[in-house]
Design an enzyme around this catalytic site. Structure first.
Site, PDB file in Angstrom:
ATOM      1  N   HIS A 268      77.386   4.802  59.229  1.00  0.00           N
ATOM      2  CA  HIS A 268      77.406   5.673  59.985  1.00  0.00           C
ATOM      3  C   HIS A 268      76.838   5.359  61.486  1.00  0.00           C
ATOM      4  O   HIS A 268      76.240   4.225  61.668  1.00  0.00           O
ATOM      5  CB  HIS A 268      76.358   6.938  59.461  1.00  0.00           C
ATOM      6  N   CYS A 317      81.599   5.958  63.668  1.00  0.00           N
ATOM      7  CA  CYS A 317      81.817   6.962  64.635  1.00  0.00           C
ATOM      8  C   CYS A 317      81.237   6.918  66.036  1.00  0.00           C
ATOM      9  O   CYS A 317      80.157   6.051  65.987  1.00  0.00           O
ATOM     10  CB  CYS A 317      81.432   8.364  63.997  1.00  0.00           C
TER      11      CYS A 317
END
Length: 634
Positions: A268, A317
């Site tokens: 992440h 991301c």
């Protein structure tokens, strides 16, 4: 009055095709009648060759000479005459002996300083004479059928012709154009590294955010490929913030002048005010910049080490997240022309992972692994990754690779390593990096009461994941129906016990070449605070008493792999986050939080960490080949 024998007309050499009739003549004067005898090149008398005229028809070239003598034992020899045979087509049956060129000089392109040769060959009766010309001017002393020019230069280029003549006629060859080739470009110096090191981190089991599937295979496959390219690789899974920071600090210690460095992260992440942040597995909800690792700070520290090539590859991301709090303090780096950023996605966009055929992978890393072994400039490799990802129907319009770099030289991951002149630095890096990759030796344990021997072997799929294999090596008359259980002290977490993960992990061990009776996975070795002890428990039935008995043996293997680097030395292990150790044969059930919603096969899942206090349930109505949206709330 007597006179000596005098040759008035010598026979003349000729150049003719095979089996062509040739007449050789000699004319002489002397006292009285003259006698003639022709000889061949072996100085053997030619049968019937006793006249002033000799007619021959040859298939191969030959030489002849004639002796002319008088009755008073006076004699003279003619000059040697050559009958040369050229087996070349194109000669008419009506040919009378005029020069007929059968080989013309050929145009050439030569390099400065080279030697070049031009040839011209012709038939003729008598044999023709040769004169060479360059740009219309005769070349002195060049009167043979072969012209040899040494040390070619601009003064020797031009148009070359050869004039071929005999007493019957003169003929000109075709022109041969000699051109000067441009000088060879100076060979580019072979780009080399003094060493290659790589740190690969994959975070998948988050305490407060959705879990991921792909980092396991992504890190494992990329690590193997980089090792093929000569990189010293440390690969780590599931790191806390402190562990990430310590691992990066250890990695930075390996960097020095001439080193190629690769930092890869899968997990992440997000972007805030133009800076990228990597989310550790213990990041709170909501998190702040101080709970994460700043990518630009990592690159700045890599730059300070003056490495030859710094590469950061991020499969994460980059959604914008507005939050309060100070930005990471980063000073501008010097323009060293050696940095490469490979982002899996563009600004304010998500990166996706997909499970296909039982194998999970980040889409960016999937295509990165496809091209990473190519001997091309590293930016070209990333461009090919971008092209392939852009064609993928699963993420078209949702994810696009972004490449940033300051390279001033065409450096590639495949560049060779040259260690000369860097011995001390190399030894220091080698000792430090080996420390994180040293496996325990294979060991045998004897169970004395029943006479059974168990062999323990070890494998490392990651630098912080150790796999222990236990195999029964001999049978005993006192024991039957033997089974093994492996445990460790302290008990270590198994991060692969979730649905689908254990099978994927087991698939990595298929080619190990062993068929163990029991297997134990020991993960998160960086959290070891002391030596690791492997406990082997043997259950068996006594052959005489039929009792079911148990024996145990223990083996201290110290601090294996990354545990020796003491990444988590300052912080005690949180036992609440560990699950009980298990074996493959006796696997305990581990419960995951409601955030670990893994994708269904063939369905992409975002690598964006939610950053809100409450997660709202969200039903998906998209088809199975569309990414699962999981937008953040500011």
């Amino acid at each position: 009055m007597r006179t000596e024998v005098i040759i008035l007309q010598q026979p003349m050499s000729v150049c003719v095709p095979p089996n062509h009739e040739v007449t050789l003549r000699v004319q002489a004067i002397g006292t009285g009648a003259l006698n003639y005898q022709w000889f061949d090149k072996q100085q053997t008398e030619v049968a019937g060759g006793t006249e002033p005229v000799l007619t021959v028809s040859l298939q191969i070239s030959g030489k002849y000479i004639c002796r002319v003598s008088d009755l008073y034992c006076n004699y003279q020899f003619t000059e040697w005459v050559k009958v040369r045979i050229l087996d070349e087509p194109g000669v008419s049956h009506t040919w009378k002996g005029e020069p007929h060129i059968v080989i013309h000089p050929i145009s050439q392109t030569v390099k400065p300083g080279e030697t070049f040769t031009l040839k011209c060959k012709a038939l003729g009766k008598p044999a023709p004479a040769y004169k060479w010309y360059r740009n219309g001017r005769i070349l002195p002393k060049q009167t043979t059928e072969t012209l040899r020019i040494e040390n070619a230069s601009v003064d020797t280029v031009g148009s070359y012709l050869c004039a071929v003549s005999n007493i019957l006629e003169e003929r000109w060859s075709e022109a041969a154009e000699i051109e000067m080739a441009p000088p060879d470009p100076k060979p580019e110096p072979t780009l080399m590294a003094t060493d290659k090191v790589a740190l690969l981190i994959g975070n998948l089991n988050y305490n407060n955010h959705p879990g991921l599937m792909a980092p396991t295979m992504d890190v494992h496959e990329l690590a193997n490929l980089l090792q093929q390219l000569g990189f010293r690789v440390v690969s780590l899974l599931d790191l806390t913030l402190q562990e990430m920071q310590t691992a990066i600090d250890k990695f930075l210690q390996l960097l020095d002048r001439g080193v190629y460095a690769v930092f890869y992260y899968a997990g992440h992440g997000y972007e805030h005010s133009g800076r990228n942040y990597l989310v550790a597995i213990d990041a709170p909800r909501p998190y702040r910049t101080e709970n994460c690792v700043c990518v630009q700070k990592v690159m700045h520290n890599m730059q300070n080490k003056k490495a030859q090539l710094n590469i950061i590859l991020l499969d994460t991301c980059r959604k914008w997240y507005k939050q309060k709090g100070p930005l990471s303090d980063i000073k501008p780096s010097a323009p060293l022309g050696n940095t490469v950023y490979g982002y899996a996605t563009s600004e304010d966009a998500e990166a996706f992972e997909v499970q296909d055929g039982g194998k999970s992978s980040g889409i960016f890393t999937k295509y990165l692994n496809k091209h990473v072994l190519k001997p091309e400039r590293v930016t070209h490799v990333l461009e090919q990754v971008s092209v392939d990802l852009g064609k993928d129907p699963l993420v078209r319009g949702r994810q696009v690779v972004e490449i940033r770099h300051t390279l001033t030289e065409p450096r590639a991951l495949t560049d060779p390593v040259r260690t000369s002149g860097h011995t001390m630095e190399l030894r220091r890096r080698d000792a430090c990096w080996k420390q994180a990759n040293v496996l325990p030796c294979r060991r045998s344990l004897d169970f004395q009461y029943c006479g059974v021997k168990v062999e323990l072997s070890f494998s490392a799929l990651f630098s912080n994941v150790l796999v222990v294999f236990a195999s029964l090596k001999n049978s005993s008359t006192m024991a039957q129906d033997c089974s093994l259980i492996l445990e460790s002290e302290p008990q270590m977490q198994d991060i692969f016990s979730g649905s689908g993960r254990s099978e994927e992990m087991d698939s990595l061990l298929v080619n190990s070449g062993e068929t163990p009776d029991c297997t134990l996975r020991l993960c998160c070795l960086q959290r070891l605070q002391g030596p690791l002890v492997i406990k082997v428990t043997l259950h068996y039935t006594h052959t005489q008493t039929k009792e079911r008995l148990t024996e145990s043996r223990e083996l201290d293997i110290g601090r294996p792999l990354i545990a020796s680097c003491k990444l988590n030395q300052m912080k005690p292990v949180d036992r609440r986050q560990e699950s009980r150790v298990h074996t493959v044969d006796h696997m305990s059930n581990i419960r995951y939080s409601h955030h670990q919603n893994h994708p269904r096969p063939g369905r992409p899942c975002t690598r964006k960490a939610e950053n809100r206090l409450q997660s709202s349930a969200k039903s998906s109505s998209m088809s199975s080949n569309e990414p699962e949206e999981n937008d953040e709330n500011e």
